[in-house]
Design an enzyme around this catalytic site. Structure first.
Site, PDB file in Angstrom:
ATOM      1  N   GLY A 227       0.840  -1.194   0.000  1.00  0.00           N
ATOM      2  CA  GLY A 227       0.000   0.000   0.000  1.00  0.00           C
ATOM      3  C   GLY A 227       0.873   1.241   0.000  1.00  0.00           C
ATOM      4  O   GLY A 227       2.046   1.192  -0.396  1.00  0.00           O
ATOM      5  N   THR A 231       0.871   4.753   5.022  1.00  0.00           N
ATOM      6  CA  THR A 231       0.223   3.672   5.768  1.00  0.00           C
ATOM      7  C   THR A 231       1.275   2.673   6.258  1.00  0.00           C
ATOM      8  O   THR A 231       1.225   2.218   7.407  1.00  0.00           O
ATOM      9  CB  THR A 231      -0.809   2.937   4.875  1.00  0.00           C
ATOM     10  OG1 THR A 231      -1.626   3.903   4.248  1.00  0.00           O
ATOM     11  CG2 THR A 231      -1.660   1.987   5.675  1.00  0.00           C
ATOM     12  N   GLU A 249       5.540  -3.404   1.292  1.00  0.00           N
ATOM     13  CA  GLU A 249       5.763  -2.970  -0.093  1.00  0.00           C
ATOM     14  C   GLU A 249       5.017  -1.666  -0.280  1.00  0.00           C
ATOM     15  O   GLU A 249       3.795  -1.630  -0.145  1.00  0.00           O
ATOM     16  CB  GLU A 249       5.216  -4.021  -1.070  1.00  0.00           C
ATOM     17  CG  GLU A 249       5.998  -5.305  -1.088  1.00  0.00           C
ATOM     18  CD  GLU A 249       7.479  -5.085  -1.281  1.00  0.00           C
ATOM     19  OE1 GLU A 249       7.860  -4.111  -1.966  1.00  0.00           O
ATOM     20  OE2 GLU A 249       8.260  -5.854  -0.705  1.00  0.00           O
ATOM     21  N   CYS A 283       2.370   0.037  -8.762  1.00  0.00           N
ATOM     22  CA  CYS A 283       3.512   0.634  -8.059  1.00  0.00           C
ATOM     23  C   CYS A 283       4.773   0.593  -8.917  1.00  0.00           C
ATOM     24  O   CYS A 283       5.694   1.364  -8.689  1.00  0.00           O
ATOM     25  CB  CYS A 283       3.727  -0.056  -6.725  1.00  0.00           C
ATOM     26  SG  CYS A 283       3.887  -1.832  -6.863  1.00  0.00           S
TER      27      CYS A 283
HETATM   28  O1  TXE Z   1      -3.670   3.083   0.273  1.00  0.00           O
HETATM   29  P1  TXE Z   1      -3.478   2.526   1.705  1.00  0.00           P
HETATM   30  P2  TXE Z   1      -4.684   4.218  -0.196  1.00  0.00           P
HETATM   31  C1  TXE Z   1      -0.283   4.634  -2.723  1.00  0.00           C
HETATM   32  C2  TXE Z   1      -0.786   5.612  -3.760  1.00  0.00           C
HETATM   33  C3  TXE Z   1      -2.063   6.064  -3.195  1.00  0.00           C
HETATM   34  C4  TXE Z   1      -1.738   6.095  -1.720  1.00  0.00           C
HETATM   35  C5  TXE Z   1      -2.914   5.985  -0.799  1.00  0.00           C
HETATM   36  O2  TXE Z   1       0.095   6.712  -3.851  1.00  0.00           O
HETATM   37  O3  TXE Z   1      -2.454   7.290  -3.666  1.00  0.00           O
HETATM   38  O4  TXE Z   1      -0.918   4.981  -1.525  1.00  0.00           O
HETATM   39  O5  TXE Z   1      -3.761   4.954  -1.242  1.00  0.00           O
HETATM   40  C6  TXE Z   1      -5.088  -0.558   4.588  1.00  0.00           C
HETATM   41  N1  TXE Z   1      -3.347   0.231   9.361  1.00  0.00           N
HETATM   42  N2  TXE Z   1      -0.562   3.250  -3.037  1.00  0.00           N
HETATM   43  O6  TXE Z   1      -5.031   5.172   0.884  1.00  0.00           O
HETATM   44  O7  TXE Z   1      -4.195   3.340   2.709  1.00  0.00           O
HETATM   45  C7  TXE Z   1      -6.175  -0.221   3.597  1.00  0.00           C
HETATM   46  O8  TXE Z   1      -7.445  -0.456   4.163  1.00  0.00           O
HETATM   47  C8  TXE Z   1      -3.387  -0.896   8.643  1.00  0.00           C
HETATM   48  C9  TXE Z   1       0.539   2.509  -3.507  1.00  0.00           C
HETATM   49  O9  TXE Z   1      -5.804   3.584  -0.835  1.00  0.00           O
HETATM   50  O10 TXE Z   1      -2.025   2.327   1.903  1.00  0.00           O
HETATM   51  C10 TXE Z   1      -5.809  -1.129   2.437  1.00  0.00           C
HETATM   52  O11 TXE Z   1      -6.257  -2.456   2.692  1.00  0.00           O
HETATM   53  N3  TXE Z   1      -3.893  -0.955   7.396  1.00  0.00           N
HETATM   54  C11 TXE Z   1       0.285   1.100  -3.606  1.00  0.00           C
HETATM   55  C12 TXE Z   1      -4.280  -1.085   2.453  1.00  0.00           C
HETATM   56  O12 TXE Z   1      -3.928  -0.663   3.773  1.00  0.00           O
HETATM   57  C13 TXE Z   1      -4.330   0.179   6.832  1.00  0.00           C
HETATM   58  C14 TXE Z   1      -1.048   0.566  -3.734  1.00  0.00           C
HETATM   59  C15 TXE Z   1      -3.656  -0.117   1.449  1.00  0.00           C
HETATM   60  O13 TXE Z   1      -4.253   1.139   1.593  1.00  0.00           O
HETATM   61  C16 TXE Z   1      -4.297   1.397   7.534  1.00  0.00           C
HETATM   62  C17 TXE Z   1      -2.071   1.425  -3.180  1.00  0.00           C
HETATM   63  C18 TXE Z   1      -3.776   1.396   8.868  1.00  0.00           C
HETATM   64  N4  TXE Z   1      -3.685   2.516   9.589  1.00  0.00           N
HETATM   65  C19 TXE Z   1      -1.791   2.723  -2.883  1.00  0.00           C
HETATM   66  N5  TXE Z   1      -4.795   2.359   6.733  1.00  0.00           N
HETATM   67  C20 TXE Z   1       1.378   0.227  -4.067  1.00  0.00           C
HETATM   68  N6  TXE Z   1       2.625   0.599  -3.789  1.00  0.00           N
HETATM   69  O14 TXE Z   1       1.138  -0.806  -4.660  1.00  0.00           O
HETATM   70  C21 TXE Z   1      -5.141   1.779   5.570  1.00  0.00           C
HETATM   71  N7  TXE Z   1      -4.866   0.459   5.624  1.00  0.00           N
END
Ligand code: TXE
Length: 481
Positions: A227, A231, A249, A283
């Site tokens: 993610g 986060t 990752e 990503c």
């Molecule tokens: O991802 P999140 P978001 C990047 C991309 C995007 C930004 C935010 O730049 O604009 O991240 O996207 C869970 N504790 N990428 O907000 O929040 C959430 O529910 C534990 C890059 O949608 O990182 C989801 O299941 N878990 C990327 C997962 O984390 C938590 C792919 C990912 O969500 C949490 C996606 C917490 N406090 C976004 N908060 C890549 N590198 O592949 C959220 N989650």
């Protein structure tokens, strides 16, 4: 009719205890099409206790037995491929052709790969010396968690749960609340093949509730997360209190380095894909194109011409090459960056608009593939992970210069290098701070290789041996000789 998604806990499809749900949207239409459980601590704790209860039996099975269950799942996914591709496309906004070509086949491969790869796995090894005999035993960790994002939902979920399960752990998986549908279908498949209850639990909900509870739960031994970097940072700091193993990752700001001596046509074809596949929401996508100044003008013209011809359309249409942005907040984030271009003295060469669509998609979240030049190295557009269909162009005039430029980011996930001079390409690759570097190709994956970023892109590695090591613990039993 709005469909109601369920959690999968202890082998049953269940509603959240609070009966609270989150709306799930179809990005291509902007309409709600299902509801996903907004689970809380109580639901999460129940999933963890089910996983804990299932662990003693599951961990005692041989790898062969566990692998047989997983291969059954793979074969059911294969049978349901066409439906799953449709669901993945509906949930994410990606073209159905991409879900058919990439997401679902790769989900199946995650099962078959780890099943083959662990055929000769031994759960012990020994070291003997004149003083001692050491017997090193590898065991599963216990209950582990997999937290996954919205861009490649089933692909990334299976990439994590398969090695975890095959090594004998039981799993609590949390798909993204934005794209939960194929995980729900996987839960139904688990029931269909009679996967023992509690071995895999899929708990839906927000990061703020379920994600947080997973992170601080004392019975969860490890978290594999993909993610955003922010986060990942939150998980890193909170999980340390219970000393969990972590594989994170995270984001990227990946350079594509284009030397004048590259195979030009092959480069052009692939850089279009590396920039805009999945609307730039992978990503590993290239977001900073660094071009040898001697071919800059030619590249700019050819690249922009190709970008302007990308077929944007309804993800359901098999001819569509470029679909919708996966969520409204993400659509707003990308628009924020488009609005910044002018303020940061950049010029839009192609795109830069919200794409107005007809009929079914008129309220969908579509943004044109966008190419920008003229931005400073320190502009937000060149620094931040946008994770969408915007690429920036910059020039370079020397090998040292481009290495500096490529490394001028807090991220270090992937890079691509284009040159027919392979020794030069290798020399540059050695100096680029990225975990995955492709020379004259992109997204070519051998699943045995370590996968993960450097700097703020990754902590720990996935794939092959690294995944097996991550999901096991080692113990040394020493006897004096
Ligand atoms: O991802 P999140 P978001 C990047 C991309 C995007 C930004 C935010 O730049 O604009 O991240 O996207 C869970 N504790 N990428 O907000 O929040 C959430 O529910 C534990 C890059 O949608 O990182 C989801 O299941 N878990 C990327 C997962 O984390 C938590 C792919 C990912 O969500 C949490 C996606 C917490 N406090 C976004 N908060 C890549 N590198 O592949 C959220 N989650």
């Amino acid at each position: 009719m709005i469909e109601v998604i369920k959690n999968y806990v202890n082998g049953e499809l269940t509603a959240p205890s609070s009966n609270n749900y989150i709306d799930v949207f179809e990005p291509a239409t902007g309409k709600i099409y299902s509801h996903v459980p907004n689970s809380d601590d109580k639901d999460t704790d129940f999933a963890v206790s089910a996983a804990k209860k299932a662990f003693p039996v599951w961990s005692k099975h041989s790898i062969k037995t566990r692998s047989n269950y997983l291969l059954k799942l793979a074969s059911e996914i294969k049978k349901d491929s066409e439906d799953l591709a449709f669901y993945e496309s509906r949930d994410t906004g990606k073209p159905i052709s991409l879900a058919r070509r990439l997401d679902i086949p790769r989900a199946i491969e995650n099962f078959t790969f780890f099943s083959d790869y662990t055929q000769n796995f031994t759960d012990y090894f020994t070291f003997e010396s004149k003083d001692s005999k050491n017997h090193i035993q590898k065991s599963p960790l216990g209950v582990v968690a997999c937290i996954t994002p919205w861009n490649l939902p089933l692909y990334l979920l299976t990439w994590k749960i398969v090695p975890a399960l095959i090594m004998g752990n039981t799993v609590v998986a949390k798909p993204s609340e934005i794209t939960p549908y194929t995980a729900f279908k996987l839960a139904e498949i688990c029931k269909r093949i009679n996967l023992p209850p509690g071995v895999l639990n899929i708990i839906n909900g927000s990061g703020d509730k379920v994600g947080k509870r997973i992170t601080n739960h004392p019975d969860i031994k490890a978290i594999s997360f993909t993610g955003g970097t922010e986060t990942g940072g939150k998980i890193f700091s909170k999980a340390s209190r219970t000393f969990k193993k972590l594989a994170l990752e995270m984001g990227g700001k990946n350079p594509a380095i284009i030397f004048e001596d590259c195979n030009y046509d092959q480069m052009l074809e692939t850089v279009i894909k590396s920039s805009f596949t999945n609307q730039g929401q992978i990503c590993l996508c290239s977001s900073r194109l660094l071009i040898d100044e001697s071919i800059y003008e030619k590249f700019k013209i050819d690249f922009c011409e190709r970008v302007s011809k990308i077929r944007i359309g309804d993800p359901n249409d098999t001819e569509t090459q470029f679909g919708a942005i996966t969520s409204k907040p993400h659509f707003d984030k990308i628009n924020h960056y488009i609005n910044l271009i002018d303020k940061e003295n950049g010029s839009i060469l192609v795109g830069g608009n919200i794409k107005k669509m007809d009929n079914r998609c008129e309220k969908g979240w579509f943004i044109e593939p966008t190419v920008v030049e003229g931005l400073g190295i320190d502009s937000q557009l060149n620094k931040d992970e946008i994770f969408g269909p915007i690429v920036t162009l910059q020039t370079f005039s020397s090998e040292e210069g481009v290495i500096k430029l490529a490394n001028k980011t807090k991220y270090g996930l992937s890079a691509t290098i284009w040159s027919e001079d392979i020794s030069k390409a290798n020399r540059v690759a050695e100096k680029i701070d990225s975990g995955v570097i492709w020379i004259n190709c992109w997204m070519v994956r051998d699943l045995r290789t370590p996968f993960g970023g450097l700097k703020q892109s990754g902590y720990g590695k996935e794939g092959g041996e690294d995944a097996l090591r991550f999901f096991t613990e080692q113990k040394n039993i020493c006897i004096q000789s």
